[in-house]
Each structure stands twice: as C-alpha cells, then as structure tokens.
Write a protein that holds these residues in place. Structure first.
Motif, short mmCIF file in Angstrom:
data_model
loop_
_atom_site.label_atom_id
_atom_site.label_comp_id
_atom_site.label_asym_id
_atom_site.label_seq_id
_atom_site.Cartn_x
_atom_site.Cartn_y
_atom_site.Cartn_z
N LEU A 255 0.72 -1.23 0.17
CA LEU A 255 0.07 -0.01 0.29
C LEU A 255 1.35 1.17 -0.17
O LEU A 255 1.80 1.52 0.83
CB LEU A 255 -1.07 -0.22 1.40
N ALA A 256 0.38 2.21 -0.77
CA ALA A 256 1.31 3.25 -1.37
C ALA A 256 1.41 3.87 0.32
O ALA A 256 0.27 4.70 1.10
CB ALA A 256 0.69 4.40 -2.14
N HIS A 257 2.95 4.99 1.00
CA HIS A 257 1.99 5.28 2.36
C HIS A 257 2.38 7.12 1.82
O HIS A 257 2.86 7.71 0.88
CB HIS A 257 3.70 5.58 2.68
N SER A 258 0.71 7.76 2.06
CA SER A 258 1.19 8.98 2.27
C SER A 258 0.13 9.69 3.85
O SER A 258 0.24 8.86 5.17
CB SER A 258 -1.15 8.63 1.69
N LEU A 543 -2.39 2.33 -4.95
CA LEU A 543 -2.43 3.41 -5.36
C LEU A 543 -3.58 4.08 -4.02
O LEU A 543 -4.63 5.32 -5.14
CB LEU A 543 -2.36 4.47 -6.28
N SER A 544 -4.50 3.28 -3.65
CA SER A 544 -5.81 3.84 -3.33
C SER A 544 -5.84 4.63 -2.02
O SER A 544 -6.45 5.87 -2.31
CB SER A 544 -6.74 2.19 -2.64
N PRO A 545 -4.68 4.85 -1.14
CA PRO A 545 -4.59 6.23 -0.48
C PRO A 545 -4.70 7.39 -1.32
O PRO A 545 -4.90 8.31 -0.54
CB PRO A 545 -2.89 6.23 0.11
N TYR A 546 -4.93 7.67 -2.71
CA TYR A 546 -4.78 8.92 -3.67
C TYR A 546 -5.66 8.73 -4.25
O TYR A 546 -6.33 9.68 -5.20
CB TYR A 546 -3.57 9.01 -4.90
N ARG A 548 -9.81 7.10 -5.57
CA ARG A 548 -10.70 6.05 -5.32
C ARG A 548 -10.56 4.92 -6.06
O ARG A 548 -11.02 4.03 -5.22
CB ARG A 548 -11.94 6.89 -5.10
N HIS A 549 -10.69 5.51 -7.41
CA HIS A 549 -10.17 4.41 -8.37
C HIS A 549 -9.45 3.20 -8.47
O HIS A 549 -8.78 4.33 -9.86
CB HIS A 549 -11.61 4.59 -9.18
N SER A 550 -8.64 2.71 -7.75
CA SER A 550 -7.79 2.75 -8.63
C SER A 550 -7.15 0.88 -8.38
O SER A 550 -8.38 0.32 -8.23
CB SER A 550 -6.61 2.67 -7.13
N LEU A 551 -5.91 0.40 -9.21
CA LEU A 551 -5.53 -1.35 -9.01
C LEU A 551 -4.00 -1.07 -9.37
O LEU A 551 -3.43 -0.60 -9.33
CB LEU A 551 -6.49 -1.87 -11.10
N ALA A 552 -3.85 -2.12 -8.84
CA ALA A 552 -2.35 -2.50 -9.08
C ALA A 552 -1.94 -3.41 -9.37
O ALA A 552 -2.84 -4.32 -9.65
CB ALA A 552 -2.29 -2.76 -7.37
N LEU A 553 -1.02 -3.44 -10.25
CA LEU A 553 -0.39 -4.54 -11.14
C LEU A 553 1.30 -5.03 -10.84
O LEU A 553 1.94 -3.80 -10.32
CB LEU A 553 -0.03 -3.77 -12.79
N ASP A 554 0.87 -6.62 -11.10
CA ASP A 554 2.48 -7.18 -10.54
C ASP A 554 2.98 -6.95 -12.67
O ASP A 554 2.54 -7.26 -13.22
CB ASP A 554 2.10 -8.17 -10.26
N LEU A 555 4.28 -6.04 -12.29
CA LEU A 555 4.78 -6.30 -13.82
C LEU A 555 6.42 -6.18 -14.25
O LEU A 555 7.06 -6.56 -14.59
CB LEU A 555 5.00 -4.47 -14.09
N THR A 556 5.91 -8.17 -13.06
CA THR A 556 7.28 -9.32 -13.29
C THR A 556 7.65 -8.89 -14.13
O THR A 556 8.92 -9.99 -14.80
CB THR A 556 7.41 -9.53 -11.76
N SER A 557 6.36 -9.46 -14.54
CA SER A 557 6.47 -10.35 -16.38
C SER A 557 5.92 -8.69 -17.11
O SER A 557 5.03 -8.45 -17.20
CB SER A 557 5.77 -11.43 -16.28
N LEU A 558 6.19 -8.84 -17.98
CA LEU A 558 5.93 -7.98 -19.69
C LEU A 558 4.62 -8.96 -19.63
O LEU A 558 3.68 -9.58 -19.69
CB LEU A 558 6.49 -8.97 -20.62
#
Length: 580
Positions: A255-258, A543-546, A548-558
């Motif tokens: 989670l992003a720190h804010s 990025l939900s602290p910033y 309201r509508h957010s999605l987190a992606l794991d881009l360790t692979s393309l």
C-alpha cells in the motif's frame, strides 16, 4: 527475437491459457488467470501454499508439470476453508511450512470424479519437484533430509502412491527412525482428510513433533548451534522455493504510504509554487534523435509481437465498454412503439394493419476520451518496458475503437530543485516556499494525432534521462485541463505510477508529505467536479490512498493478453469492479 524464440513465447502463453482455463473450470472462479507461470486473481498473484506448486514458464517446466501445479492450486481453492486455515496456522516458520504443505496434500486427494488426468498431473508434479529437490542437494543435510522424508511419507500416506522411487533408498533410514513418532499423526490425517478442522489437529501435532526434532538436534552441542541455525534457515529457504504463505490473498501489493502535511494545512494560501519560470511542456519525441527513436520503436515492437497481443479483440472490447447510446433517428413501420401520425390513413383503409408505429433508433458511439499520464520519476525506469507496452497497445486499440486518446508524462527538469532552488537560495531561502523544482510535462501522443503517426514518438518513453523526480498533483491538474478542452461524453484519466510523489528539494524545505497531500487534494477536487474520471494504475503498488478507483499491477513479467483484457474491463467500468 528469433523465430524459435517467438514460437517458444507463443507456446508458453498457450500453456498458461490452458492452465488458467483448467483452474477456472475446477473452481468456478472467472477472475483467475496465469501470468509468468503464477496463478493470479484480478492480476494479483495468489500465495503459493506448498513448495511443489512453484513452477517456471515453459520450456523450463514442461506443460504437464504446469498442469499439475494448476490442478493443485485449483483443488486448494476449492476444498480448503481459508479462514479456518489461517486461524490454525502456527507462527513458527518450520511448523508453518509443514502445516501449509500438509493442507495442500490433503486438498490434492479430492480428485474430481471422471478426471483421471488430474490425478496423473498432480502425481507427475510432485514427483518432478521431488527429483528437483534431490538434484539440488537439499536432502544432503540433516534438516533437509528430515523435511524431505516427511514430505514423501505424508504424500504417500494421503494419496496411496509409493514414495518416489529415485530417492526411496536415500530416505529409508530416516523414514524408519521417525515412523514410530509420526505414524499416529499420519494415520489420523488419512482418516480425517474430509474434515479440515480434525485434520488440522493431526497436522499441527506432526509439524510440532518434526520441528522439535530439528531444534533438539541443533541444541546437542553449543559448538554446532550457529552452523545448525544457518543450516535450518538455508534448507527452509531452498525447500520452500519462493513459498509466500505469509501473504494473504490480496496482500501481494504494498500500500502506498501517504500522510498529512502540517505546512500545507497551516498555509492560508494553500499549495504554493516558488517559481514557474522554468516549467516546460514538451513533445517528448523532439528530445530524441530520430535514428535512436527508430531503434526504440523496434525494441517495443519486438516485445509486443512476442506477447501475441490481439489488438482488434481489445479494440472491440474497448468500444463496447466505452460506447454510449446515442439517438439515431426513427425506425418506421414497427408493430409497437409510438403511433406514426403519417400512417393513420392506412389504419382506416386496412384495419388489420399493425405496422403503424415508430421506434427511436440508438447507436452505440464511443464519444469518450482517455488520457494516460505516466509518472516518469527515476524508479519507473525499471518498469518502463512493461508500461510502454501497455500504453502503446491500449492507445492503438482505442484508435481502432474510435476513442480519442493521448499519452502524457511528467517529470522534473533537474534533480534536487535545479534552477528553482538556485533562485530560492539567491533570495535568502524564504521559509516554506512550496514546490521547489522545474516541472516538465511531456506529450508522447496528443489527442489530434493518430497512433499510427505517433507510434515512433511513443517510443521516446525509453529515453533514460527523462526520468528524474515527480510532482504528481500538478500533473493531474494539467492532464485534466487538457481533457476538458475536448468535447466528449466521458473523459477518463489513467495515472500510471509506482510510488508516492517525490521531489527531494520540495520535501527538504517544506515537509515529507507536502506533495502527496496536494495530490490527494487535487484528486478529490477533480472527483467533485465530476467531468473527469481519475483512476490510478499502480505498478507494484496500491494507489488507493490517492485514487478512489485504483488497480495494482504486478509487472515482474511483461503484460500478456490476459492482463490487457482485464485492464480494458477495468477501464470501461471506471475502476469500479473487483480489483479497484
């Protein structure tokens, strides 16, 4: 990329798609998919509950062993009560490792009726893992051999298969030594495998007994304490093979720190900018030599081709997701609807005539605009290959769907404040000057330029020295104002970032939360206005602290087709579906 490499990539993608289809069929969960040989739900990796479920993409692991891992993961999701399991999960690492393995093996005994292939896949996967563990030398130490033997005995007892033939002789002495201690627990697990709570009691007893044996052996002499501790730790790490049972299902992304800025709260003027004298708005393509841009474009194209992206399919999905019904005249001669006054005479002459009505016609028109705003801070440099693929493919698909779009970015003109900080020093360093750096807003593709004409300029994302620091709030305001200059029924801004706003000079002379507090304020203001939907796409970060509508992606692979299809669905929903 050679033809053979492309073919291998295609086969790997097909194998993962097949595994994902199997898991969805066994669990009934449509949100499951594979990415980089890792089972995910809504693009978040699910925790691996046992070491033998860890796999590598083909050809490192053949398809049949991938199928076995997929079947095992599906049975775990289907037959294990996650809440009950978490309540019983021990804290000590060794006990936890064994308890997770035993629960996974229990679930793998529930083979669906009429699916002998599932049983064969599971057996092949466990045996392949066993041979790999033996080959790596994990079983050469006392701790490793004991853990390996317990795994073999538990698997054999629960499934009814004999232990792996290749290592039967290796484990025989250890097997005979510990059988009297754990035999009762093994028999109890076999009897209660259909009752998870009762099974857990026996599994915990076995795990505690084996962990006690290991610790007792390590405490026999003070001289060997340190060596045995290192041995236990090393074997546990190797045995687990990237096992991440510490993560709960949705906790794979940080989670992003804010926080709140005391300087911003105390200021009567609100957010301040010391000087805008050095701020710039630039077309990124003009900053790179054309020959180098061409090389960058070829590099991007190679990556997209290797991932076998179906752009027309994405375009159709985007058109359906973003289209808005528009009135398109009338349909006459209908048997229901509004009476058509011009046909009343026909009613008199032909009383049986029913086609006297008219209906409004509606056409789906994608009168929307989508803007991608890319954080070009230094940390994003490591993820830019995947990010460039995402925005390039989606921009191309949006163009094909008739949706206006643009690709923007933001960075700073210098590190550590640049000329703005020099001016601040020259003026005697006034207190709390606000934002203290040169802001650079970048345009990779504007709204009036098609993807085909802008495709080379989009590749300027690979220019390494663009990436410095980031002032997110001002960039969001800038991008929203650009959206408002265009006529559209729906406007979406997608901010792609991997962290909180960061500008060292600004933080030093204000406080550490000055910029992220401003970002939260800006996003809240845009939401109140309601004419632009601001969404946050986090790269390895929630990025939900910033937003309201957010999605987190794991881009360790393309990114692959599965990830892009889910992104399209998320964009169309305004980020309001699962994963937001």
């Amino acid at each position: 990329m050679t033809i053979s490499e492309r073919e291998a990539a295609r086969r790997a993608a097909a194998g993962e798609a097949l595994c994902a289809a199997t898991v969805r069929a066994l669990t009934g969960d449509a949100a499951l998919h594979y990415s980089g040989a890792r089972l995910c739900r809504n693009m978040r990796p699910l925790p691996l509950h046992a070491p033998h479920l860890q796999t590598l993409p083909p050809p490192a692991d053949p398809l049949h062993t991938l199928r076995g891992a997929a079947d095992g993961a599906a049975l775990r999701l289907r037959h294990s009560d996650a809440a009950l399991h978490r309540r019983r999960l021990p804290d000590a690492p060794l006990e936890r490792l064994l308890f997770e393995l035993l629960e996974q093996l229990r679930c793998e005994t529930f083979i669906p009726r009429g699916m002998p292939g599932v049983a064969a896949n599971l057996r092949e996967r466990f045996e392949a893992w066993s041979r790999a563990m033996h080959a790596t030398g994990v079983a050469d130490s006392h701790v490793g051999l004991l853990l390996y033997t317990v795994a073999q005995m538990s698997w054999s007892r629960l499934t009814g298969y004999p232990v792996v033939e290749d290592t039967e002789g290796l484990i025989e002495a250890t097997r005979m030594a510990i059988a009297p201690r754990i035999g009762s627990a093994l028999a109890g697990m076999r009897r209660t495998r259909t009752d998870q709570a009762a099974f857990a009691a026996y599994a915990l007893a076995l795990a505690a007994d084996i962990a006690g044996l290991i610790r007792a052996a390590g405490g026999e002499s003070e001289e060997s304490d340190h060596k045995d501790d290192e041995d236990e730790k090393g074997v546990r790490n190797a045995f687990s093979l990237f096992l991440d049972f510490d993560e709960q299902e949705d906790d794979g992304i940080t989670l992003a720190h804010s926080g709140d800025s005391r300087v911003l709260k105390a200021s009567e003027q609100g957010y301040r900018v010391f000087t805008q004298r050095y701020d710039r708005e630039l077309y990124a393509g003009t900053l790179v030599r054309r020959a180098l841009l061409t090389e960058f474009r070829e590099r991007l194209d190679e990556r997209i081709v290797a991932q076998a992206i179906n752009v027309p399919r994405l375009a159709r999905a985007l058109q359906a997701a973003l289209a808005v019904p528009q009135r398109d005249g009338w349909s006459f001669g209908e048997e229901q609807g509004r009476i058509d006054g011009r046909r009343l005479a026909q009613l008199v002459s032909s009383p049986a005539e029913r086609r006297l009505f008219r209906l409004e016609k509606h056409t789906l028109i994608a009168e929307s605009m989508v803007s991608f705003l890319i954080d070009c801070s230094g940390s994003m440099k490591a993820q830019i290959d995947a990010v460039a693929m995402i925005v390039d493919v989606l921009s191309r698909a949006l163009d094909a769907a008739g949706v206006t779009n643009e690709i923007l970015g933001f960075t700073t003109g210098a590190w550590n404040g640049g000329r703005a900080r020099t001016d601040w020093l020259a003026r005697g360093k006034p207190r709390f000057p606000g934002r203290l750096n040169e802001v650079s807003h970048l345009i990779f593709k504007d709204a009036i330029t098609s993807w085909r004409r802008a495709r080379t300029d989009i590749a300027s994302l690979f220019k390494a020295d663009l990436f410095r620091e980031g002032v997110d709030g001002e960039a969001v305001e800038w991008a929203c104002e650009r959206l408002r200059t265009r006529s559209a029924n729906r406007r979406l801004l997608i901010v792609i970032s991997d962290g909180s706003p960061m500008d060292a000079a600004t933080h030093q002379v204000n406080d550490e939360h000055y910029l992220d507090h401003h970002l939260r304020d800006v996003v809240a203001q845009q939401q109140l206005r309601g004419d632009v939907e601001v969404m946050g796409l986090g790269v390895g970060l929630d990025l939900s602290p910033y937003y309201r509508h957010s999605l987190a992606l794991d881009l360790t692979s393309l990114p692959d087709m599965t990830m892009l299809a889910r992104l399209v669905d998320w964009i169309g929903s305004g980020g309001r579906r699962s994963g937001s």
